[in-house]
Scaffold this motif. Structure first.
Motif, mmCIF file in Angstrom:
data_model
loop_
_atom_site.group_PDB
_atom_site.id
_atom_site.type_symbol
_atom_site.label_atom_id
_atom_site.label_comp_id
_atom_site.label_asym_id
_atom_site.label_seq_id
_atom_site.Cartn_x
_atom_site.Cartn_y
_atom_site.Cartn_z
ATOM 1 N N VAL A 26 0.860 -1.189 0.000
ATOM 2 C CA VAL A 26 0.000 0.000 0.000
ATOM 3 C C VAL A 26 0.891 1.231 0.000
ATOM 4 O O VAL A 26 1.579 1.515 0.988
ATOM 5 C CB VAL A 26 -0.950 0.032 1.212
ATOM 6 C CG1 VAL A 26 -1.777 1.321 1.197
ATOM 7 C CG2 VAL A 26 -1.870 -1.183 1.219
ATOM 8 N N GLU A 27 0.908 1.949 -1.109
ATOM 9 C CA GLU A 27 1.704 3.169 -1.224
ATOM 10 C C GLU A 27 0.929 4.377 -0.702
ATOM 11 O O GLU A 27 1.483 5.256 -0.049
ATOM 12 C CB GLU A 27 2.099 3.403 -2.682
ATOM 13 C CG GLU A 27 3.083 2.378 -3.225
ATOM 14 C CD GLU A 27 4.478 2.561 -2.657
ATOM 15 O OE1 GLU A 27 4.850 3.714 -2.355
ATOM 16 O OE2 GLU A 27 5.195 1.550 -2.514
ATOM 17 N N LYS A 28 -0.359 4.441 -1.018
ATOM 18 C CA LYS A 28 -1.220 5.516 -0.545
ATOM 19 C C LYS A 28 -2.666 5.085 -0.709
ATOM 20 O O LYS A 28 -2.950 4.050 -1.314
ATOM 21 C CB LYS A 28 -0.966 6.807 -1.314
ATOM 22 C CG LYS A 28 -1.220 6.723 -2.814
ATOM 23 C CD LYS A 28 -1.058 8.076 -3.497
ATOM 24 C CE LYS A 28 0.338 8.621 -3.340
ATOM 25 N NZ LYS A 28 0.527 9.918 -4.032
ATOM 26 N N THR A 29 -3.581 5.839 -0.151
ATOM 27 C CA THR A 29 -5.008 5.552 -0.275
ATOM 28 C C THR A 29 -5.729 6.768 -0.843
ATOM 29 O O THR A 29 -5.258 7.898 -0.717
ATOM 30 C CB THR A 29 -5.627 5.173 1.083
ATOM 31 O OG1 THR A 29 -5.490 6.272 1.978
ATOM 32 C CG2 THR A 29 -4.943 3.940 1.665
ATOM 33 N N MET A 30 -6.864 6.512 -1.463
ATOM 34 C CA MET A 30 -7.696 7.573 -2.011
ATOM 35 C C MET A 30 -9.093 7.453 -1.414
ATOM 36 O O MET A 30 -9.578 6.340 -1.159
ATOM 37 C CB MET A 30 -7.773 7.480 -3.532
ATOM 38 C CG MET A 30 -6.448 7.636 -4.248
ATOM 39 S SD MET A 30 -5.764 9.305 -4.159
ATOM 40 C CE MET A 30 -6.927 10.211 -5.184
ATOM 41 N N TYR A 49 -0.707 5.373 -8.640
ATOM 42 C CA TYR A 49 -0.438 4.030 -8.133
ATOM 43 C C TYR A 49 -0.721 3.976 -6.630
ATOM 44 O O TYR A 49 -0.198 4.784 -5.866
ATOM 45 C CB TYR A 49 1.007 3.647 -8.401
ATOM 46 C CG TYR A 49 1.433 2.334 -7.797
ATOM 47 C CD1 TYR A 49 1.023 1.127 -8.341
ATOM 48 C CD2 TYR A 49 2.247 2.301 -6.667
ATOM 49 C CE1 TYR A 49 1.414 -0.081 -7.782
ATOM 50 C CE2 TYR A 49 2.653 1.109 -6.105
ATOM 51 C CZ TYR A 49 2.226 -0.087 -6.667
ATOM 52 O OH TYR A 49 2.613 -1.283 -6.103
ATOM 53 N N LEU A 50 -1.552 3.021 -6.222
ATOM 54 C CA LEU A 50 -1.933 2.910 -4.817
ATOM 55 C C LEU A 50 -1.296 1.720 -4.110
ATOM 56 O O LEU A 50 -0.970 1.804 -2.924
ATOM 57 C CB LEU A 50 -3.458 2.822 -4.683
ATOM 58 C CG LEU A 50 -4.269 3.995 -5.263
ATOM 59 C CD1 LEU A 50 -5.753 3.781 -4.998
ATOM 60 C CD2 LEU A 50 -3.804 5.325 -4.682
ATOM 61 N N GLY A 51 -1.170 0.598 -4.813
ATOM 62 C CA GLY A 51 -0.613 -0.578 -4.162
ATOM 63 C C GLY A 51 -0.810 -1.829 -4.991
ATOM 64 O O GLY A 51 -1.078 -1.766 -6.194
ATOM 65 N N GLU A 52 -0.685 -2.983 -4.329
ATOM 66 C CA GLU A 52 -0.796 -4.261 -5.022
ATOM 67 C C GLU A 52 -1.595 -5.261 -4.195
ATOM 68 O O GLU A 52 -1.503 -5.276 -2.965
ATOM 69 C CB GLU A 52 0.591 -4.863 -5.304
ATOM 70 C CG GLU A 52 1.414 -4.101 -6.305
ATOM 71 C CD GLU A 52 2.802 -4.695 -6.484
ATOM 72 O OE1 GLU A 52 3.053 -5.794 -5.933
ATOM 73 O OE2 GLU A 52 3.628 -4.072 -7.158
ATOM 74 N N ALA A 53 -2.347 -6.086 -4.903
ATOM 75 C CA ALA A 53 -3.015 -7.233 -4.290
ATOM 76 C C ALA A 53 -2.429 -8.490 -4.912
ATOM 77 O O ALA A 53 -2.108 -8.504 -6.101
ATOM 78 C CB ALA A 53 -4.521 -7.179 -4.523
ATOM 79 N N GLU A 54 -2.275 -9.524 -4.107
ATOM 80 C CA GLU A 54 -1.726 -10.780 -4.618
ATOM 81 C C GLU A 54 -2.729 -11.908 -4.406
ATOM 82 O O GLU A 54 -3.284 -12.058 -3.316
ATOM 83 C CB GLU A 54 -0.412 -11.124 -3.938
ATOM 84 C CG GLU A 54 0.245 -12.382 -4.497
ATOM 85 C CD GLU A 54 1.639 -12.623 -3.947
ATOM 86 O OE1 GLU A 54 2.078 -13.793 -3.903
ATOM 87 O OE2 GLU A 54 2.296 -11.631 -3.554
ATOM 88 N N VAL A 55 -2.953 -12.678 -5.469
ATOM 89 C CA VAL A 55 -3.839 -13.844 -5.424
ATOM 90 C C VAL A 55 -2.975 -15.074 -5.228
ATOM 91 O O VAL A 55 -2.035 -15.312 -5.996
ATOM 92 C CB VAL A 55 -4.656 -13.966 -6.724
ATOM 93 C CG1 VAL A 55 -5.538 -15.214 -6.682
ATOM 94 C CG2 VAL A 55 -5.499 -12.719 -6.942
ATOM 95 N N GLN A 56 -3.271 -15.842 -4.195
ATOM 96 C CA GLN A 56 -2.479 -17.024 -3.872
ATOM 97 C C GLN A 56 -3.371 -18.250 -3.836
ATOM 98 O O GLN A 56 -4.357 -18.303 -3.093
ATOM 99 C CB GLN A 56 -1.784 -16.842 -2.522
ATOM 100 C CG GLN A 56 -0.819 -15.666 -2.486
ATOM 101 C CD GLN A 56 -0.165 -15.489 -1.132
ATOM 102 O OE1 GLN A 56 -0.439 -16.232 -0.185
ATOM 103 N NE2 GLN A 56 0.706 -14.493 -1.013
ATOM 104 N N GLY A 57 -3.028 -19.249 -4.639
ATOM 105 C CA GLY A 57 -3.789 -20.485 -4.695
ATOM 106 C C GLY A 57 -4.727 -20.513 -5.888
ATOM 107 O O GLY A 57 -5.260 -19.482 -6.296
ATOM 108 N N PHE A 58 -4.941 -21.678 -6.469
ATOM 109 C CA PHE A 58 -5.777 -21.809 -7.662
ATOM 110 C C PHE A 58 -7.236 -22.019 -7.297
ATOM 111 O O PHE A 58 -7.566 -22.710 -6.335
ATOM 112 C CB PHE A 58 -5.312 -22.984 -8.530
ATOM 113 C CG PHE A 58 -6.157 -23.177 -9.759
ATOM 114 C CD1 PHE A 58 -6.020 -22.332 -10.843
ATOM 115 C CD2 PHE A 58 -7.104 -24.192 -9.817
ATOM 116 C CE1 PHE A 58 -6.796 -22.485 -11.980
ATOM 117 C CE2 PHE A 58 -7.891 -24.361 -10.950
ATOM 118 C CZ PHE A 58 -7.739 -23.506 -12.023
ATOM 119 N N SER A 59 -8.118 -21.401 -8.074
ATOM 120 C CA SER A 59 -9.551 -21.588 -7.894
ATOM 121 C C SER A 59 -10.240 -21.536 -9.253
ATOM 122 O O SER A 59 -9.822 -20.799 -10.149
ATOM 123 C CB SER A 59 -10.128 -20.498 -6.988
ATOM 124 O OG SER A 59 -11.544 -20.582 -6.956
#
Length: 226
Positions: A26-30, A49-59
């Motif tokens: 999370v770099e910043k929020t709006m 640019y605000l940040g990153e989300a990571e998806v872990q595991g297959f679905s």
């Protein structure tokens, strides 16, 4: 003891087989109330640019994963996103891996969002090859792929599944319409009423998709060239 061991094994399978989404940066929020989450146009330079989300595991349930990504995006005020590949040791980007990938999150001013229209998107399911017919032309879509067809305003487009009891949808886009998005699925899909999951039209195994969810699929599915 055997029953306890069996229960523990089942819980472990569920735990390690589940797919989760985390905010890893999370770099910043709006502070904004935008309900949409669109794919960022690479040409846009005014996105924050605000940040990153990571998806872990297959679905196989991409709608559920999108709902989790959407929730994380809204926690920091994002309204646009893009897939961000992991890098190899030599700095080259890795190929997309549906079991583990990153989504970069941005805030883009509404006036900078580009209007995309004139395309018909057809998404396959996440599991099986899908045979479809568009205006008497046959196509076969591989799992986790999609097809783009240039549409002519005013022309009727008939989309049907290649089954004995398959479904048929007819659409006639107007000049001012946005892109049209449909998914072909052999599974029963429940309509989402939250405005987040992205399912708003269903005819048997042809489902119309809301733009945010469709653009998410276009980022994590592979485009199939007819």
């Amino acid at each position: 003891m055997k029953n306890i061991a069996l229960i523990f094994s089942v819980l472990c399978i569920q735990l390690f087989g589940a797919q989760n989404v985390y905010l890893t940066k999370v770099e910043k929020t709006m502070d904004n109330s935008d309900k949409f989450l669109y794919k960022k146009d690479q040409a846009i330079t005014d996105a924050v640019y605000l940040g990153e989300a990571e998806v872990q595991g297959f679905s196989k349930d991409d709608a559920a994963i999108f709902a989790l990504v959407y929730k994380k995006a809204k926690e920091i005020g994002a309204n646009t996103f893009e897939w961000k590949p992991f890098e190899n040791i030599d700095g080259t980007p890795q190929a997309f891996n549906p079991a583990n990938y990153k989504i970069a999150l941005y805030y883009t001013p509404k006036e900078k969002l580009t209007v995309q229209n004139g395309m018909l998107y057809i998404f396959a399911s996440s599991e099986k090859n899908q045979k479809i017919n568009i205006n008497k032309t046959d196509y076969t879509l591989a799992p986790r792929s999609f097809l783009k067809v240039k549409i002519v305003p005013g022309q009727v487009y008939t989309i049907s599944t290649k089954k004995l009891l398959g479904s048929t949808v007819k659409v006639q886009p107007k000049a001012t319409d946005d892109n049209l998005y449909f998914q072909i699925s052999s599974l029963k899909v429940k309509s989402d009423t939250s405005g987040v999951g992205g399912l708003n039209l269903k005819s048997g195994d042809i489902t119309g998709l809301e733009k945010s969810y469709a653009e998410f699929l276009s980022a994590i599915y592979k485009e199939d060239t007819p």
